[in-house]
Design a protein around this motif. Structure first.
Motif, PDB file in Angstrom:
ATOM      1  N   ASN A   3       0.829  -1.221   0.000  1.00 10.25           N
ATOM      2  CA  ASN A   3       0.000   0.000   0.000  1.00 10.25           C
ATOM      3  C   ASN A   3       0.857   1.261   0.000  1.00 10.25           C
ATOM      4  OD1 ASN A   3      -2.370  -1.390  -0.026  1.00 10.25           O
ATOM      5  ND2 ASN A   3      -2.562  -1.441   2.218  1.00 10.25           N
ATOM      6  N   ARG A   4       1.941   1.228   0.771  1.00  9.49           N
ATOM      7  CA  ARG A   4       2.808   2.409   0.849  1.00  9.49           C
ATOM      8  C   ARG A   4       3.435   2.727  -0.503  1.00  9.49           C
ATOM      9  NH1 ARG A   4       5.888   0.943   6.418  1.00  9.49           N
ATOM     10  NH2 ARG A   4       4.707   2.307   7.808  1.00  9.49           N
ATOM     11  N   THR A   7       0.855   4.106  -2.774  1.00 11.23           N
ATOM     12  CA  THR A   7       0.543   5.502  -2.445  1.00 11.23           C
ATOM     13  C   THR A   7       1.601   6.445  -3.007  1.00 11.23           C
ATOM     14  OG1 THR A   7      -0.552   4.810  -0.418  1.00 11.23           O
ATOM     15  CG2 THR A   7       0.146   7.112  -0.526  1.00 11.23           C
ATOM     16  N   THR A 201      10.622  11.679   1.585  1.00  6.74           N
ATOM     17  CA  THR A 201       9.262  11.332   2.012  1.00  6.74           C
ATOM     18  C   THR A 201       8.363  12.554   2.227  1.00  6.74           C
ATOM     19  OG1 THR A 201       9.971   9.254   2.998  1.00  6.74           O
ATOM     20  CG2 THR A 201       7.903  10.191   3.831  1.00  6.74           C
ATOM     21  N   GLY A 220       8.597   6.695   3.701  1.00  2.80           N
ATOM     22  CA  GLY A 220       7.326   6.514   3.003  1.00  2.80           C
ATOM     23  C   GLY A 220       7.115   5.107   2.459  1.00  2.80           C
TER      24      GLY A 220
END
Ligand SMILES: *Cc1c(COP(=O)(O)O)cnc(C)c1O
Length: 233
Positions: A3-4, A7, A201, A220
């Motif tokens: 997911n990171r 994103t 990040t 991140g």
């Protein structure tokens, strides 16, 4: 982690769309410093191929244990006596900041018969505690490096000041881009100015909007780092 990464990639895509850039112009470097092999393997399985490390020993040990198609980026301050350890495996050195270091890279690159791509690290905000050359000295350094056949300057890199608000670093990203345009116009032999390594990040979307070709994202992707010693980030 899936997911990171998703994103971050979505944010890069959005930032590109906002300013009319093509997504493929931006490469995401997974900054894996201090992180264990298993996490790098996970990121690799999720498609990451560019990894960033800031310590030579750590990088070299990871290189030996991970797949060969990974592109290893040295993003931390590099000491001359350590160049020999990474000359064979490093994909790009983002932290060239002196003629002496360039000469050592030349020597070691020649030994392993390759041309090592480098970025000149610029202390764009003029911070006293920061590595990197000041903007007014970049051209002189580029001219020196242009004489070294096994070191190839591809562009510029910067680590701007730590900010509270994302937008505060935008002026530094824009200044780095402008500097690269200025130097490109000098048409120095053997020097390219097509790569900008900027954005971490907290600020990579604005870096992408300002023209970043590499963004270096650690937290991140991998979450927060825990350091055993102080004075690192
Ligand atoms: C650690 C580091 C990064 C990544 O920082 P995050 O804030 O975790 O994304 C990027 N660039 C350099 C030079 C670093 O040392």
């Amino acid at each position: 982690m899936k997911n990171r990464i998703q994103t971050v990639q979505n944010n890069i895509k959005d930032a590109c769309e906002k300013v009319g850039r093509i997504e493929s112009e931006v490469t995401l470097i997974a900054v894996s410093k201090t992180k264990p092999l298993e996490m790098l393997q996970e990121a690799y399985a999720l498609g990451m191929r560019d990894f960033g490390e800031n310590k030579v020993q750590e990088m070299v040990s990871k290189v030996e244990q991970l797949p060969k198609d990974i592109r290893w980026h040295m993003i931390g301050h590099l000491q001359k006596n350590k160049v020999k350890y990474l000359a064979e495996s490093v994909y790009m050195i983002h932290s060239l900041d002196s003629v002496d270091l360039a000469k050592e890279i030349q020597k070691q690159a020649e030994k392993v018969n390759r041309i090592i791509p480098v970025l000149i690290e610029v202390n764009i905000a003029g911070e006293e505690s920061k590595f990197g050359v000041s903007p007014e000295n970049v051209e002189a350094l580029a001219r020196e490096v242009s004489k070294l056949p096994n070191v190839k300057v591809k562009g510029l890199m910067t680590v701007p000041p730590i900010q509270v608000e994302e937008s505060d670093n935008r002026k530094y990203f824009s200044a780095l881009r402008q500097l690269s345009v200025d130097i490109k116009q000098k048409n120095i032999d053997n020097i390219d100015m097509d790569v900008l390594s900027m954005g971490m990040t907290d600020d990579y979307p604005s870096a992408v909007e300002e023209g970043a070709s590499y963004v270096r994202v650690g937290t991140g992707i991998f979450g927060h780092r825990i350091y055993k010693t102080e004075g690192e980030r």
